[in-house]
Motif scaffolding. Sequence first.
Motif, PDB file in Angstrom:
ATOM      1  N   UNK A  41       0.838  -1.187   0.000  1.00  4.83           N
ATOM      2  CA  UNK A  41       0.000   0.000   0.000  1.00  4.83           C
ATOM      3  C   UNK A  41       0.875   1.241   0.000  1.00  4.83           C
ATOM      4  N   UNK A  42       0.517   2.208  -0.825  1.00  3.64           N
ATOM      5  CA  UNK A  42       1.258   3.471  -0.878  1.00  3.64           C
ATOM      6  C   UNK A  42       0.591   4.555  -0.045  1.00  3.64           C
ATOM      7  N   UNK A  43      -0.411   4.180   0.741  1.00  2.11           N
ATOM      8  CA  UNK A  43      -1.040   5.135   1.649  1.00  2.11           C
ATOM      9  C   UNK A  43      -0.058   5.435   2.776  1.00  2.11           C
ATOM     10  N   UNK A  47       2.358   3.144   6.222  1.00  2.00           N
ATOM     11  CA  UNK A  47       3.776   2.804   6.232  1.00  2.00           C
ATOM     12  C   UNK A  47       4.186   2.417   7.657  1.00  2.00           C
ATOM     13  N   UNK A  48       4.985   1.384   7.764  1.00  2.00           N
ATOM     14  CA  UNK A  48       5.477   0.970   9.079  1.00  2.00           C
ATOM     15  C   UNK A  48       6.819   1.624   9.358  1.00  2.00           C
ATOM     16  N   UNK A  49       7.084   1.886  10.640  1.00  2.00           N
ATOM     17  CA  UNK A  49       8.351   2.464  11.061  1.00  2.00           C
ATOM     18  C   UNK A  49       9.056   1.484  11.988  1.00  2.00           C
ATOM     19  N   UNK A  50      10.269   1.847  12.382  1.00  2.00           N
ATOM     20  CA  UNK A  50      11.062   0.982  13.262  1.00  2.00           C
ATOM     21  C   UNK A  50      10.312   0.729  14.564  1.00  2.00           C
ATOM     22  N   UNK A  51      10.071  -0.528  14.847  1.00  2.00           N
ATOM     23  CA  UNK A  51       9.352  -0.898  16.052  1.00  2.00           C
ATOM     24  C   UNK A  51      10.233  -0.673  17.277  1.00  2.00           C
ATOM     25  N   UNK A 163       0.079  15.278   1.231  1.00  2.00           N
ATOM     26  CA  UNK A 163      -0.608  14.060   0.806  1.00  2.00           C
ATOM     27  C   UNK A 163      -1.702  14.377  -0.205  1.00  2.00           C
ATOM     28  N   UNK A 164      -1.976  13.406  -1.058  1.00  2.00           N
ATOM     29  CA  UNK A 164      -3.090  13.506  -1.992  1.00  2.00           C
ATOM     30  C   UNK A 164      -4.381  13.121  -1.270  1.00  2.00           C
ATOM     31  N   UNK A 165      -5.490  13.305  -1.949  1.00  4.35           N
ATOM     32  CA  UNK A 165      -6.789  12.967  -1.358  1.00  4.35           C
ATOM     33  C   UNK A 165      -6.910  11.476  -1.049  1.00  4.35           C
ATOM     34  N   UNK A 166      -6.197  10.637  -1.819  1.00  4.10           N
ATOM     35  CA  UNK A 166      -6.282   9.192  -1.587  1.00  4.10           C
ATOM     36  C   UNK A 166      -5.315   8.709  -0.516  1.00  4.10           C
ATOM     37  N   UNK A 167      -4.575   9.629   0.115  1.00  7.01           N
ATOM     38  CA  UNK A 167      -3.676   9.255   1.203  1.00  7.01           C
ATOM     39  C   UNK A 167      -2.259   8.959   0.773  1.00  7.01           C
ATOM     40  N   UNK A 168      -1.990   8.917  -0.524  1.00  6.66           N
ATOM     41  CA  UNK A 168      -0.623   8.715  -0.994  1.00  6.66           C
ATOM     42  C   UNK A 168       0.121  10.041  -0.955  1.00  6.66           C
ATOM     43  N   UNK A 169       1.439   9.983  -1.083  1.00  5.50           N
ATOM     44  CA  UNK A 169       2.252  11.187  -0.932  1.00  5.50           C
ATOM     45  C   UNK A 169       2.386  11.938  -2.252  1.00  5.50           C
ATOM     46  N   UNK A 170       2.184  13.237  -2.166  1.00  8.33           N
ATOM     47  CA  UNK A 170       2.311  14.100  -3.339  1.00  8.33           C
ATOM     48  C   UNK A 170       3.658  14.819  -3.359  1.00  8.33           C
ATOM     49  N   UNK A 195      12.978  -1.766   1.936  1.00 10.55           N
ATOM     50  CA  UNK A 195      12.352  -0.633   2.616  1.00 10.55           C
ATOM     51  C   UNK A 195      11.989   0.477   1.637  1.00 10.55           C
ATOM     52  N   UNK A 196      12.807   0.662   0.603  1.00 14.60           N
ATOM     53  CA  UNK A 196      12.479   1.650  -0.428  1.00 14.60           C
ATOM     54  C   UNK A 196      11.192   1.264  -1.149  1.00 14.60           C
ATOM     55  N   UNK A 197      11.009  -0.018  -1.375  1.00 19.08           N
ATOM     56  CA  UNK A 197       9.777  -0.484  -2.002  1.00 19.08           C
ATOM     57  C   UNK A 197       8.585  -0.284  -1.070  1.00 19.08           C
ATOM     58  N   UNK A 198       8.774  -0.524   0.213  1.00 17.37           N
ATOM     59  CA  UNK A 198       7.675  -0.423   1.171  1.00 17.37           C
ATOM     60  C   UNK A 198       7.153   1.003   1.315  1.00 17.37           C
ATOM     61  N   UNK A 199       8.011   1.998   1.039  1.00 17.84           N
ATOM     62  CA  UNK A 199       7.551   3.387   1.092  1.00 17.84           C
ATOM     63  C   UNK A 199       7.293   3.922  -0.319  1.00 17.84           C
ATOM     64  N   UNK A 200       7.192   2.996  -1.268  1.00 22.39           N
ATOM     65  CA  UNK A 200       6.794   3.327  -2.654  1.00 22.39           C
ATOM     66  C   UNK A 200       7.753   4.309  -3.326  1.00 22.39           C
ATOM     67  N   UNK A 201       9.042   4.165  -3.034  1.00 17.46           N
ATOM     68  CA  UNK A 201      10.055   5.030  -3.649  1.00 17.46           C
ATOM     69  C   UNK A 201      11.154   4.214  -4.319  1.00 17.46           C
ATOM     70  N   UNK A 202      10.825   3.002  -4.706  1.00 23.36           N
ATOM     71  CA  UNK A 202      11.810   2.151  -5.364  1.00 23.36           C
ATOM     72  C   UNK A 202      12.319   2.812  -6.637  1.00 23.36           C
ATOM     73  N   UNK A 203      13.643   2.790  -6.816  1.00 17.59           N
ATOM     74  CA  UNK A 203      14.318   3.329  -8.004  1.00 17.59           C
ATOM     75  C   UNK A 203      14.176   4.845  -8.136  1.00 17.59           C
ATOM     76  N   UNK A 204      13.804   5.532  -7.054  1.00 17.51           N
ATOM     77  CA  UNK A 204      13.701   6.992  -7.092  1.00 17.51           C
ATOM     78  C   UNK A 204      14.830   7.673  -6.324  1.00 17.51           C
TER      79      UNK A 204
END
Length: 215
Positions: A41-43, A47-51, A163-170, A195-204
């Motif tokens: 999910x890209x909302x 996103x999970x953080x360090x427990x 954030x966008x209206x759908x909760x993803x990051x703008x 972790x880069x994939x989990x925050x939807x920033x893979x290859x960015x």
Amino acid sequence: MVCNFAVLQLCIYTVMSRMDYFRFVLLTVLASFIEDSLAISCVVDQFSVKNGFDHKRYSGKWYALAKKDPEGLFLQDNISAEYSVDEEGTMTASSKGRVKLFGFWVICADMTAQYNVPDPHIPGKMEMAYKGLASYLSNGGDHYWVIDTDYDNYAITYSCRRQKDDGTCDDGYAIVFSRNPRGLPPNIQPIIRQKQEEICLSEQFEPVLQSGACP
């Protein structure tokens, strides 16, 4: 007799072909269901953080090795940050990095930041108030989420400014930190990519030069 046997063979072949087809369809549907259920999910709020993030173990000096920039002015390279925790448990940081001003003027900038934890049950999600130590540098506040760290080798942080209206990051940014300015151990690289994939920033992400220009 031969004719009947041939017809029987054809019937068996037809039934088996249909079974294979239905089996294929079933497996395709099942695979699609599993893929959807495992989709990341890209909302931002999911996103999970360090427990159990430990501020004191996180303290000390970190060097940026890779970053995904936000919109607008941001530190360019030779980025480092030194964190400390006072007796009351408040974490502060002094950071440095080169920044390009007015499109041509490259200088080493000094920044300071203070962090607070809105929810003590999620210490890895912090709010950061930062300011530049010169009038031409920006001041403001951002989220500061420690997505993951082992405290001794690596850390990856994240902030979404809008954030966008759908909760993803703008508009957001993330930094991969290392205790060593020369890089990370090879066994850490798969963790960082995950972790880069989990925050939807893979290859960015782009690499951050560490040449010692801002000691």
